[in-house]
Design a protein around this motif. Structure first.
Motif, PDB file in Angstrom:
ATOM      1  N   TYR A 203      35.432  38.683  36.466  1.00 43.38           N
ATOM      2  CA  TYR A 203      36.858  38.920  36.643  1.00 43.38           C
ATOM      3  C   TYR A 203      37.095  39.270  38.112  1.00 43.38           C
ATOM      4  N   PHE A 204      38.310  39.008  38.585  1.00 42.93           N
ATOM      5  CA  PHE A 204      38.560  39.156  40.009  1.00 42.93           C
ATOM      6  C   PHE A 204      39.950  39.732  40.249  1.00 42.93           C
ATOM      7  N   THR A 205      40.083  40.508  41.320  1.00 42.11           N
ATOM      8  CA  THR A 205      41.393  40.897  41.815  1.00 42.11           C
ATOM      9  C   THR A 205      41.321  41.024  43.328  1.00 42.11           C
ATOM     10  N   ALA A 206      42.477  40.884  43.972  1.00 47.78           N
ATOM     11  CA  ALA A 206      42.594  41.057  45.420  1.00 47.78           C
ATOM     12  C   ALA A 206      43.812  41.917  45.679  1.00 47.78           C
ATOM     13  N   SER A 207      43.625  42.954  46.493  1.00 45.82           N
ATOM     14  CA  SER A 207      44.710  43.908  46.653  1.00 45.82           C
ATOM     15  C   SER A 207      44.452  44.799  47.855  1.00 45.82           C
ATOM     16  N   ARG A 208      45.530  45.300  48.436  1.00 48.37           N
ATOM     17  CA  ARG A 208      45.396  46.404  49.375  1.00 48.37           C
ATOM     18  C   ARG A 208      45.095  47.652  48.556  1.00 48.37           C
ATOM     19  N   LEU A 209      44.150  48.451  49.023  1.00 46.71           N
ATOM     20  CA  LEU A 209      43.680  49.584  48.235  1.00 46.71           C
ATOM     21  C   LEU A 209      44.517  50.821  48.541  1.00 46.71           C
ATOM     22  N   VAL A 210      45.688  50.843  47.919  1.00 47.20           N
ATOM     23  CA  VAL A 210      46.624  51.957  48.032  1.00 47.20           C
ATOM     24  C   VAL A 210      47.000  52.372  46.613  1.00 47.20           C
ATOM     25  N   PRO A 211      47.542  53.593  46.430  1.00 45.54           N
ATOM     26  CA  PRO A 211      47.704  54.131  45.078  1.00 45.54           C
ATOM     27  C   PRO A 211      48.504  53.273  44.115  1.00 45.54           C
ATOM     28  N   TYR A 212      49.646  52.712  44.547  1.00 44.59           N
ATOM     29  CA  TYR A 212      50.495  52.048  43.560  1.00 44.59           C
ATOM     30  C   TYR A 212      49.912  50.726  43.056  1.00 44.59           C
ATOM     31  N   LYS A 213      48.831  50.241  43.674  1.00 43.74           N
ATOM     32  CA  LYS A 213      48.182  49.021  43.185  1.00 43.74           C
ATOM     33  C   LYS A 213      47.317  49.281  41.945  1.00 43.74           C
ATOM     34  N   ARG A 214      47.046  50.555  41.633  1.00 43.53           N
ATOM     35  CA  ARG A 214      46.324  50.949  40.409  1.00 43.53           C
ATOM     36  C   ARG A 214      44.917  50.380  40.319  1.00 43.53           C
ATOM     37  N   ILE A 215      44.216  50.366  41.428  1.00 44.24           N
ATOM     38  CA  ILE A 215      42.832  49.908  41.406  1.00 44.24           C
ATOM     39  C   ILE A 215      41.963  50.881  40.608  1.00 44.24           C
ATOM     40  N   GLY A 216      42.296  52.165  40.676  1.00 49.35           N
ATOM     41  CA  GLY A 216      41.563  53.146  39.877  1.00 49.35           C
ATOM     42  C   GLY A 216      41.615  52.839  38.394  1.00 49.35           C
ATOM     43  N   LEU A 217      42.734  52.319  37.930  1.00 50.13           N
ATOM     44  CA  LEU A 217      42.857  51.921  36.528  1.00 50.13           C
ATOM     45  C   LEU A 217      41.873  50.807  36.189  1.00 50.13           C
ATOM     46  N   LEU A 218      41.678  49.868  37.119  1.00 48.92           N
ATOM     47  CA  LEU A 218      40.709  48.795  36.882  1.00 48.92           C
ATOM     48  C   LEU A 218      39.296  49.344  36.793  1.00 48.92           C
ATOM     49  N   LEU A 219      38.970  50.298  37.665  1.00 50.94           N
ATOM     50  CA  LEU A 219      37.621  50.890  37.625  1.00 50.94           C
ATOM     51  C   LEU A 219      37.367  51.544  36.278  1.00 50.94           C
ATOM     52  N   GLU A 220      38.332  52.313  35.818  1.00 52.61           N
ATOM     53  CA  GLU A 220      38.132  53.019  34.546  1.00 52.61           C
ATOM     54  C   GLU A 220      38.073  52.052  33.373  1.00 52.61           C
ATOM     55  N   THR A 221      38.836  50.972  33.443  1.00 52.81           N
ATOM     56  CA  THR A 221      38.805  49.991  32.361  1.00 52.81           C
ATOM     57  C   THR A 221      37.443  49.317  32.276  1.00 52.81           C
ATOM     58  N   PHE A 222      36.932  48.875  33.423  1.00 51.49           N
ATOM     59  CA  PHE A 222      35.646  48.165  33.380  1.00 51.49           C
ATOM     60  C   PHE A 222      34.466  49.109  33.185  1.00 51.49           C
ATOM     61  N   ARG A 223      34.705  50.405  33.338  1.00 51.60           N
ATOM     62  CA  ARG A 223      33.691  51.370  32.895  1.00 51.60           C
ATOM     63  C   ARG A 223      33.570  51.329  31.374  1.00 51.60           C
ATOM     64  N   LEU A 224      34.683  50.987  30.719  1.00 51.71           N
ATOM     65  CA  LEU A 224      34.679  50.847  29.259  1.00 51.71           C
ATOM     66  C   LEU A 224      34.210  49.464  28.812  1.00 51.71           C
TER      67      LEU A 224
END
Length: 378
Positions: A203-224
């Motif tokens: 799976y892939f995403t591209a984004s500026r790593l700032v809070p409203y992009k919710r990259i942290g949500l992706l990390l926690e999801t793929f931890r599951l």
């Protein structure tokens, strides 16, 4: 007919700059005005050799690196731009550009990326990123942001035609300004981002790593989802922290070249998108590559992704909701058709943007010798 193009500040070639690029192509004799221009040499090609006139924001201390901190001065700055000699003003506005002063007899068409986001939806993030977290400074900042909201609504009356970049923003314009708008999606380079059928198991995403992009949500999801691999491209202030916190099945690449970005989009099993964006050009680019999406079902994504045809939505911004969407994506009984997904993305081509923008110009009763049919398809 004299035309002026007015834009907010620029620090790189992003979504709003792509709109300016196309306005320059359509109106090659127009004069350019930016609130501030801090574009690096590597990102200036879209200006076609032009140098925008700027405001006093350009000369303020540390503005190059902290331009957003001068937001309270930007209404004054944009009102100092003298447009008295122009027949048509085209503003590309995500902050203050639409607030330029106009006179009777002038026509002002605003391409609105969003109403002044730092004073409305992103007020609290603006305070955090500028380090204003409490005390008298916070109280003063809240008062200034209140003033900015009043100014933002008042200056909407100076716009003759609003163009929204998505249905989501059209609704926001209606709610904030009480105005109708016409949706013309931003230009996506569908000639560069092309379809590929060779999909790989990541799976892939591209984004500026700032809070409203919710990259942290992706990390926690793929931890599951330890059996799935997620690759993240993009730089930003949270890169180091995310690399420390990422589970073993998540790889953060940092900044990548445009060609690498295209290849990773083309080969990904799916593009994962968690932000609530005004539009989301990177999501549309991935669709142009024939790659299905697993994305948050709000914001501009609703204009881009066709549910069950080019992707699936998750409805709550939680790891559990996104995890369920990934499982739903994988359980689809029929194969995702990359060519069908690609056809969906062709709605957002550069040609489609130009034609849509010109329809608005024509609806305003404007005729200009620079708008020859031979230029529209170039």
């Amino acid at each position: 007919m004299k035309v002026a193009i007015v834009h907010d500040w620029s620090v790189g070639y992003a979504g709003s700059e792509r709109v300016v690029e196309q306005l320059i192509a359509l109106f090659p004799q127009a004069d350019l005005y930016f609130v501030a221009d801090f574009l690096p040499a590597s990102d200036r090609a879209f200006l076609a050799g032009r140098t925008p006139a700027t405001t006093f924001i350009q000369r303020l201390p540390w503005a190059h690196s902290r331009v957003r901190q001068y937001l309270p001065l930007m209404p004054l700055a944009v009102e100092t731009i003298d447009l008295s000699g122009y027949d048509v003003i085209l503003s590309s506005s995500h902050a203050v550009a639409k607030g330029v002063l106009t006179a009777p007899g002038q026509t002002h068409i605003c391409y609105c990326h969003t109403p002044l986001r730092y004073a409305w939806d992103l007020q609290h993030e603006y305070l955090r990123t500028t380090g204003i977290t409490g005390g008298i400074r916070r109280a003063a900042a809240l008062a200034v942001l209140h003033y900015l909201r009043l100014w933002d609504v008042r200056t909407a009356h100076g716009v003759d035609r609003f163009i929204a970049n998505s249905g989501f923003i059209a609704e926001r314009i209606r709610r904030v300004y009480g105005r109708d708008s016409i949706v013309v999606h931003p230009p996506v380079d569908t000639e560069y981002f092309t379809v590929a059928e060779d999909k790989r198991d990541y799976y892939f995403t591209a984004s500026r790593l700032v809070p409203y992009k919710r990259i942290g949500l992706l990390l926690e999801t793929f931890r599951l989802l330890p059996g799935r691999r997620l690759v993240i491209a993009g730089d930003g202030p949270e890169l180091s922290r995310f690399r420390r916190e990422a589970p073993p099945n998540v790889e953060l690449l940092g900044a990548v070249s445009r060609s690498s970005l295209r290849q990773m989009m083309q080969q990904a099993r799916a593009f994962v998108f968690a932000a609530e964006e005004d539009f989301g050009i990177v999501l549309a680019e991935s669709q142009a590559c024939g790659t299905p999406a697993v994305c948050y079902g709000r914001g501009g994504a609703l204009d881009i992704v066709l549910e069950d045809e080019s992707g699936v939505f998750f409805r709550q911004p939680t790891p559990q909701s996104l995890r369920q969407a990934v499982l739903q994506f994988e359980s689809r009984k029929t194969r995702w058709d990359p060519h069908s997904i690609r056809r969906n993305a062709e709605r957002f081509s550069i040609q489609a943007f130009r034609e849509g923008f010109l329809r608005v110009v024509e609806s305003a009763g404007l005729i200009s010798p620079v708008l020859q049919p031979s230029r529209v398809g170039t």
